[in-house]
Design a protein around this motif. Structure first.
Motif, mmCIF file in Angstrom:
data_model
loop_
_atom_site.group_PDB
_atom_site.id
_atom_site.type_symbol
_atom_site.label_atom_id
_atom_site.label_comp_id
_atom_site.label_asym_id
_atom_site.label_seq_id
_atom_site.Cartn_x
_atom_site.Cartn_y
_atom_site.Cartn_z
ATOM 1 N N GLU A 72 0.851 -1.114 -0.147
ATOM 2 C CA GLU A 72 0.003 -0.067 0.166
ATOM 3 C C GLU A 72 0.906 1.158 0.178
ATOM 4 O O GLU A 72 1.974 1.145 0.449
ATOM 5 N N PRO A 73 0.385 2.420 -0.659
ATOM 6 C CA PRO A 73 1.235 3.397 -0.431
ATOM 7 C C PRO A 73 1.697 3.914 0.919
ATOM 8 O O PRO A 73 0.785 3.837 2.004
ATOM 9 N N SER A 74 2.698 4.715 1.129
ATOM 10 C CA SER A 74 3.213 5.139 2.057
ATOM 11 C C SER A 74 4.431 5.930 2.026
ATOM 12 O O SER A 74 5.265 5.840 1.286
ATOM 13 N N THR A 75 4.295 7.224 2.813
ATOM 14 C CA THR A 75 5.531 8.058 2.962
ATOM 15 C C THR A 75 6.128 7.879 4.233
ATOM 16 O O THR A 75 7.308 7.589 4.413
ATOM 17 N N ARG A 76 5.451 8.341 5.440
ATOM 18 C CA ARG A 76 5.966 8.386 6.749
ATOM 19 C C ARG A 76 6.466 6.939 7.023
ATOM 20 O O ARG A 76 7.876 6.901 7.420
ATOM 21 N N THR A 77 5.719 6.211 6.938
ATOM 22 C CA THR A 77 6.208 4.946 7.598
ATOM 23 C C THR A 77 7.327 3.971 6.914
ATOM 24 O O THR A 77 8.337 3.725 7.579
ATOM 25 N N ARG A 78 7.262 4.061 5.664
ATOM 26 C CA ARG A 78 8.249 3.406 4.949
ATOM 27 C C ARG A 78 9.535 4.177 4.992
ATOM 28 O O ARG A 78 10.630 3.484 5.250
ATOM 29 N N MET A 125 6.428 -4.907 7.251
ATOM 30 C CA MET A 125 5.407 -5.118 5.992
ATOM 31 C C MET A 125 4.068 -4.238 6.064
ATOM 32 O O MET A 125 3.606 -4.027 7.363
ATOM 33 N N ARG A 126 3.542 -3.522 5.194
ATOM 34 C CA ARG A 126 2.334 -3.102 5.079
ATOM 35 C C ARG A 126 1.397 -3.793 4.066
ATOM 36 O O ARG A 126 2.006 -4.164 2.943
ATOM 37 N N HIS A 127 0.182 -4.127 4.329
ATOM 38 C CA HIS A 127 -0.651 -4.904 3.393
ATOM 39 C C HIS A 127 -2.154 -4.461 3.412
ATOM 40 O O HIS A 127 -2.408 -4.276 4.840
ATOM 41 N N ALA A 153 -4.271 -2.607 12.427
ATOM 42 C CA ALA A 153 -3.546 -2.402 13.304
ATOM 43 C C ALA A 153 -2.124 -1.672 12.730
ATOM 44 O O ALA A 153 -1.864 -1.995 11.662
ATOM 45 N N HIS A 154 -1.662 -0.776 13.511
ATOM 46 C CA HIS A 154 -0.409 0.044 12.887
ATOM 47 C C HIS A 154 0.300 0.385 14.332
ATOM 48 O O HIS A 154 0.445 1.685 14.816
ATOM 49 N N PRO A 155 0.947 -0.689 14.826
ATOM 50 C CA PRO A 155 1.546 -0.508 16.207
ATOM 51 C C PRO A 155 2.826 0.543 16.148
ATOM 52 O O PRO A 155 2.953 1.155 17.166
ATOM 53 N N SER A 156 3.723 0.762 15.044
ATOM 54 C CA SER A 156 4.631 1.509 15.270
ATOM 55 C C SER A 156 4.193 3.183 15.582
ATOM 56 O O SER A 156 4.732 3.861 15.953
ATOM 57 N N GLN A 157 3.031 3.254 14.666
ATOM 58 C CA GLN A 157 2.346 4.645 14.900
ATOM 59 C C GLN A 157 1.809 4.869 15.950
ATOM 60 O O GLN A 157 1.971 6.010 16.616
ATOM 61 N N ALA A 158 1.073 4.024 16.831
ATOM 62 C CA ALA A 158 0.694 4.179 18.010
ATOM 63 C C ALA A 158 1.805 4.327 18.966
ATOM 64 O O ALA A 158 1.663 5.135 20.055
ATOM 65 N N HIS A 288 -2.133 14.023 14.499
ATOM 66 C CA HIS A 288 -2.702 13.397 13.286
ATOM 67 C C HIS A 288 -1.546 12.616 12.739
ATOM 68 O O HIS A 288 -0.398 12.972 12.661
ATOM 69 N N PRO A 289 -2.016 11.280 12.446
ATOM 70 C CA PRO A 289 -0.994 10.434 12.011
ATOM 71 C C PRO A 289 -0.593 10.466 10.361
ATOM 72 O O PRO A 289 0.647 10.180 10.365
ATOM 73 N N GLY A 290 -1.489 11.400 9.880
ATOM 74 C CA GLY A 290 -1.030 11.511 8.530
ATOM 75 C C GLY A 290 -1.291 10.394 7.725
ATOM 76 O O GLY A 290 -1.264 9.269 8.332
ATOM 77 N N PRO A 291 -1.604 10.616 6.299
ATOM 78 C CA PRO A 291 -1.611 11.760 5.581
ATOM 79 C C PRO A 291 -2.976 12.565 5.834
ATOM 80 O O PRO A 291 -4.085 11.719 6.193
ATOM 81 N N MET A 292 -3.020 13.951 5.771
ATOM 82 C CA MET A 292 -4.045 14.603 6.230
ATOM 83 C C MET A 292 -5.089 14.988 5.023
ATOM 84 O O MET A 292 -4.490 15.283 3.901
HETATM 85 N N1 CP Z 1 0.934 7.420 9.365
HETATM 86 C C1 CP Z 1 1.202 6.728 8.394
HETATM 87 O O1 CP Z 1 0.856 5.456 8.223
HETATM 88 O O2 CP Z 1 1.406 7.520 7.180
HETATM 89 P P1 CP Z 1 1.974 6.701 5.718
HETATM 90 O O3 CP Z 1 0.877 6.145 5.160
HETATM 91 O O4 CP Z 1 2.517 7.835 5.139
HETATM 92 O O5 CP Z 1 3.172 5.742 6.155
#
Ligand code: CP
Length: 342
Positions: A72-78, A125-127, A153-158, A288-292
């Motif tokens: 899945e797309p990601s900026t922050r997490t990846r 992993m993101r799925h 779940a998104h444990p590292s974000q929490a 806000h976890p983003g993206p906003m």
């Molecule tokens: N908060 C978060 O998971 O952002 P990304 O989708 O950009 O990784």
């Protein structure tokens, strides 16, 4: 007090955390104890010290391979997992759904087996499917870190959210946290519920009835881990006296049927605005976890205003992810919250 010596990382007290769970995977926070979460947050502080040096590099994970596998797309997490691995001197390889062999019909299981055969010590992993990281964790020797699975779940974000709350407000215990937005589809909201409740926060969820999980629409049994959570459909009630206001993104890509009359209507009822923030505690922070979706769940004036800690959340994400990577691969494998030491 147990310490683990690793090159380049400052020593910390373990805060009384358990050192013996032998954690190999980070899939959600439901199986983390309060002590283990506290240990991760302490080790995050050690990692921040590394990030504040003029040369941001330590050899702690030299010789280890981290593969980020994002479907899945990601900026922050990846990017932050990649940066975290590189600061710790791991070899980091990024794989996305656009460039891997699932495009040719290969199963996720076979893709992951292939990455393991290529000596992946950790697969981040993101799925889009809830439970996909749990499936791989059952079948692979590589460590698995869940970087977001479906609406689950998104444990590292929490963890980075909790670290930011602790940093800004001095602690989590007893803090009044309002989580406003798409609760139904938010993996961030769900992981935060596990973490914040274990750390003693008072949590209020706020969303229209169509975006609240059905279980929360009636009183939960006393023994339910989320029994203390307050639910309201009025944002003014949620924000009254809140010390933390966490806005969640509308997960439009996951919403399958008409949960909302219109985005304009949703924004009118639930957007976090400067006016509404006047109801919160005087020193309340906005997260806000983003993206906003600015102008829908959060007003740009609030998102970029003095109470906003949104950019600090992103910065803290690197240190939290360093603590997680460091924790799972350590050969003596204490918990991810065990002490990190020079
Ligand atoms: N908060 C978060 O998971 O952002 P990304 O989708 O950009 O990784």
């Amino acid at each position: 007090m147990t310490t683990v010596r690793r090159p380049g990382i400052p020593a910390l007290s373990n805060g009384g955390g358990s050192m013996t769970s032998g954690r190999k995977n980070v899939l959600d926070l439901d199986d983390f104890s309060r002590d283990e979460i506290g240990g991760v947050l302490e080790n995050t502080t050690a990692m921040r010290e590394v990030l504040n040096r003029s040369i941001r590099k330590v050899p702690a994970l030299r010789g280890h391979t981290v593969i980020t596998l994002f479907h899945e797309p990601s900026t922050r997490t990846r990017v932050s997992f990649e940066q975290a691995g590189k600061v710790l001197s791991a070899d980091v390889i990024n794989v996305t759904s656009a460039d891997n062999s699932t495009k040719k019909g290969e199963s996720l299981y076979n893709t992951a087996l292939t990455l393991q055969a290529l000596n992946a010590d950790i697969i981040v992993m993101r799925h889009p499917h809830s439970g996909a990281p749990h499936f791989l964790a059952r079948h692979l020797d590589s460590c698995i870190i869940n970087a977001g699975d479906g609406a689950h779940a998104h444990p590292s974000q929490a963890l980075l959210d909790m670290y930011t709350i602790k940093e800004k407000l001095g602690g989590i215990e007893g803090k009044r946290v309002a989580i406003v937005g798409d609760i139904l589809y938010s993996r961030v909201g769900r992981s935060n519920l596990w973490g914040l409740l274990k750390m003693g926060a008072h949590v209020t969820l706020c969303a229209p009835p169509t975006l609240v999980p059905p279980d929360f629409l009636k009183p939960l049994p006393e023994e339910h881990p989320f029994a203390s959570v307050r639910v309201t459909h009025r944002v003014e009630e949620a924000l009254e006296g809140a010390e933390v206001v966490m806005a969640l993104r509308l997960q439009l890509e996951r919403q399958t049927s008409g949960h909302l009359p219109s985005l304009r209507e949703y924004s009118r009822m639930y957007c976090i605005t400067t006016r509404r923030m006047e109801l919160a505690a005087p020193d309340a922070i906005v997260m806000h976890p983003g993206p906003m979706n600015e102008g829908i769940e959060i007003d740009p004036e609030v998102a970029h205003g003095v109470r906003s800690v949104i950019e600090q959340q992103v910065t803290n994400g690197v240190a939290v992810r360093m603590a997680l990577l460091f924790g799972v691969v350590t050969p003596d494998r204490g918990t991810v919250g065990r002490s990190a030491a020079k």
